[in-house]
Write an enzyme that holds these catalytic residues in place. Structure first.
Site, PDB file in Angstrom:
ATOM      1  CB  CYS B  84      -0.926   0.002   1.206  1.00 19.10           C
ATOM      2  SG  CYS B  84      -1.746  -1.579   1.438  1.00 19.10           S
ATOM      3  CB  ILE B 210     -12.593  -3.168  -2.180  1.00 24.60           C
ATOM      4  CG1 ILE B 210     -12.169  -4.072  -1.024  1.00 24.60           C
ATOM      5  CG2 ILE B 210     -11.959  -3.628  -3.489  1.00 24.60           C
ATOM      6  CD1 ILE B 210     -12.746  -5.469  -1.103  1.00 24.60           C
ATOM      7  CE  LYS B 330     -14.615   3.760   7.791  1.00 21.28           C
ATOM      8  NZ  LYS B 330     -15.377   3.613   6.549  1.00 21.28           N
ATOM      9  CG  HIS B 334      -6.240   1.894   0.499  1.00 18.53           C
ATOM     10  ND1 HIS B 334      -5.115   2.486  -0.033  1.00 18.53           N
ATOM     11  CD2 HIS B 334      -5.791   0.846   1.228  1.00 18.53           C
ATOM     12  CE1 HIS B 334      -4.043   1.807   0.355  1.00 18.53           C
ATOM     13  NE2 HIS B 334      -4.427   0.807   1.105  1.00 18.53           N
TER      14      HIS B 334
END
Lengths: 128, 388
Positions: B84, B210, B330, B334
Site C-alpha cells: 500500500c 475496496i 476510510k 484506497h
C-alpha cells in the site's frame, strides 16, 4: 493457476510439529526465529541451530475473522491469534474453545490441523 | 538541499469502476497532472509508477511502460511495489533523482483496479502483503492483521471501539465535499458501532472500502520550476522511509509502528522541521486503528494518546491539527498503488488553498503525508511546505 510446490523448510517444520518434536531456530545470541532462515535479522549471526520449541505459549493478541479469504471460506468464523512461546511467537488458528472465551494470556499448545475449506495443513492452537 | 516542486496533480474519482482498466484510470490522472503542471511532456525524464495487485486483478505485469504509453510519454518507466506504500515509494525515488540532478521532471503516481475481482478475491490479494507462510496460511486477512494490532493497542494503552468510531465519523465528514471520494456519506458513532464485524474488534466502518482509482503528480526540480515560471508553490522538503519485519509475529510489539517512526524522523530531519511545525496531515488510515498508530509514529501525539484525538475533536477540520481532510482512506477510498500520491495531491492542494477543505488550515505552511505498506512493514513519510 500455478500448482503449488512444496515449501521445503516450512513443510519440514510442520512435520516436526506432527512428530511431536517441534523446533525453532536460535542464533548464538539467543534470538529465535522460524524456518526458513539463513541469518538472524537481529544480530546477523549465521550460526543458527534447531532447538526444541516450548510445550505451550500464551495468546498475545487475537481476532475472530468473519470475512475470510476464499481459502478459508468454510472455516469462518475462526480465531487467528499470535502466541508467544518465549523464544518465538507463532501465528495460528485457535480451536477447541469458544471464540468468545479466547483472551490475551490464554495458554495453548501447538499442533497441525486442516483447513476446513481446502484440507491444507494449518498451524492450530488448543487450550492447555 | 534543493526541494522539488509539485507542479501538478491529478486524481480520478475513487470508487467502484469495475469496467475501467488500470491503464484508463491512470491515463485520466496522469493527463490531468500533466495538463495542470504546465510542463512540456517532452521535458519529462521518467515515470515512477506504483501498483500492487496488477498480476492478480488484471493479469498484467510490467505496468511501467504500459502506463507511460497511456499518458503519451516515451521515457524510462519503472513500477514500484511496496504494497500500500507503492506510490509513496515513487515520490521518494523521484525526490532523490530530482535533487541529485538525475532528472528535471518526473511523473509519479499509481493505479489499482480492485473491484472487478470481487470482495473475496480482493481480500485474498491484499492478504499477500503479509507473510504467506506464517500469516496468510493462518487465516490472516488485512482487517484481521489490524484487528490484532487494535487489540494489542487497547491492552497496552487503553481506548475503545467507540474511540475508533470517532475516527471513522470524522473522516466520513471530511469527505463530504471531496468529489474524488468514494464515500460521501455522513455516519454516526452508533452506525459505526452497530456495523457488522469483519475481524473483531474491527467492524465494517473501521475499514476502508475496496477501491478502483489512480493518482499522479508532476514533480520538478526547483531550478526547472523557476526557469520555466511554473505555478508550483508547494515543495517536497523532506523524505523518509522505514522498514520492519514482514510478519507481525516477529516484532517486539504490535501496538507501535517503528517503520513509520523511522520514516518520520528521517523526513523531519531532511526538511528541518519537527512534529510541532506540522499544520495538517494525511495519514494511512486503511483501518481506524491505523490512524492512531500513524499520528503517534509521526510524533503528533505521545504513545497511547492518539486514540482519543478524534474523540476530543483535535484532528477534525475544526481542531488544531486536522488529519485526513480528504476523508482519508476510510472515506476517500484506497486504490492501493495510488494512495501515496493521492495523499501528496491532497496536501499540495490544502497548502495552495485549492482543496475544498483548505479553510481548515488557514495559513498552513507545513503538511505531512504518511503512507504505510502491509502491517507497516514499509512506510514512507513526506513533508510538504509552501515554498513561495
Amino acid at each position: 493457476m500455478i500448482d503449488a510446490a512444496p515449501d521445503g523448510a516450512y513443510d519440514a517444520w510442520l512435520d516436526s510439529i506432527e512428530d511431536d518434536a517441534p523446533y525453532y531456530l536460535e542464533c548464538e545470541n539467543g534470538h529465535g526465529w522460524l524456518p526458513p532462515r539463513r541469518i538472524c535479522p537481529e544480530c546477523r549471526s549465521r550460526d543458527l541451530t534447531e532447538e526444541p520449541l516450548p510445550d505451550s505459549g500464551e495468546v498475545t493478541t487475537h481476532t475472530t475473522i468473519t470475512v475470510p479469504t476464499p481459502q478459508f471460506e468454510d472455516d469462518a468464523p475462526y480465531v487467528t491469534a499470535v502466541v508467544d512461546f518465549g523464544p518465538v511467537s507463532i501465528t495460528g488458528i485457535v480451536r477447541g474453545i469458544d471464540p468468545e472465551d479466547v483472551a490475551i494470556g490464554t495458554v495453548v499448545g501447538l499442533e497441525v490441523g486442516e483447513r476446513v475449506t481446502t484440507g491444507d495443513r494449518a498451524v492450530v492452537f488448543r487450550p492447555r | 538541499m534543493s526541494n522539488p516542486r509539485v507542479a501538478g496533480a491529478g486524481v480520478t474519482k475513487f470508487g467502484k469502476h469495475p469496467e475501467r482498466t488500470g491503464r484508463d484510470l491512470f491515463a485520466e490522472a496522469g493527463l490531468e497532472a500533466l495538463d495542470q503542471s504546465g510542463v512540456d511532456p517532452d521535458d519529462v525524464d521518467a515515470l515512477f509508477y506504483g501498483n500492487f495487485m496488477g498480476e492478480l486483478a488484471e493479469h498484467q505485469g510490467h505496468q511501467g511502460p504500459l502506463m507511460a504509453e497511456a499518458i503519451g510519454l516515451d521515457v524510462p518507466a519503472t513500477r514500484f511495489e511496496a504494497a500500500c506504500a507503492s506510490a509513496g515509494a515513487t515520490v521518494r525515488a523521484a525526490v532523490k533523482d530530482l535533487r541529485n540532478g538525475e532528472a528535471d521532471v518526473i511523473v509519479v503516481g499509481g493505479a489499482e483496479r480492485m473491484t472487478n475481482i470481487g470482495t473475496a478475491a480482493a481480500t485474498d490479494a491484499l492478504a499477500i502483503a503479509a507473510d504467506d507462510l506464517y500469516e496468510v496460511r493462518a487465516g490472516m486477512t488485512f482487517p484481521g492483521a489490524y484487528a490484532l494490532m487494535a487489540r494489542s493497542y487497547f491492552e497496552a494503552y487503553g481506548g475503545s471501539r467507540e474511540d475508533l468510531a470517532h475516527i471513522a465519523v470524522k473522516n466520513h465528514e471530511h469527505a463530504l465535499v471531496n468529489d474524488h471520494a468514494q464515500i460521501q456519506k455522513e455516519i454516526t458513532v452508533e452506525d459505526a458501532l452497530e456495523a457488522p464485524t469483519i475481524a473483531s474488534p474491527l467492524g465494517l466502518y473501521d475499514s476502508c472500502p475496496i477501491t478502483d482509482g489512480a493518482a499522479a503528480a508532476v514533480l520538478t526540480s526547483e531550478a526547472y520550476a523557476e526557469d520555466h515560471g511554473l505555478d508550483a508553490p508547494v515543495a517536497v522538503s523532506g523524505t523518509g522511509q522505514g522498514g520492519d519485519n514482514l510478519a507481525l509475529q516477529d516484532r517486539d510489539h504490535f501496538a507501535q509502528t517503528p517503520a513509520a517512526d523511522k520514516a518520520a524522523r528521517e523526513a523531519y530531519a531532511d526538511a528541518g522541521v519537527s512534529a510541532a511545525d506540522v499544520d495538517v496531515a494525511e495519514v494511512h488510515d486503511c483501518f481506524t486503528i491505523a490512524e492512531v498508530l500513524a499520528i503517534e509514529s509521526l510524533g503528533l501525539y505521545e504513545r497511547g494518546e492518539g486514540i482519543t484525538a478524534a474523540t476530543d475533536g483535535e484532528t477534525s477540520r475544526h481542531g488544531d491539527l486536522p488529519v485526513n481532510l480528504s476523508g482519508g482512506l476510510k472515506a476517500k477510498g484506497h486504490p492501493v498503488g495510488a494512495t501515496g500520491v493521492a495523499q501528496l495531491a491532497t496536501i499540495a492542494w490544502v497548502l495552495d488553498g485549492s482543496h475544498p477543505r483548505a479553510d481548515a488550515v488557514e495559513d498552513g505552511r507545513v503538511g505531512v503525508c504518511h503512507n504505510a505498506g502491509g502491517t507497516v512493514a514499509s512506510t514512507t513519510v513526506h513533508v510538504l511546505e509552501v515554498a513561495e
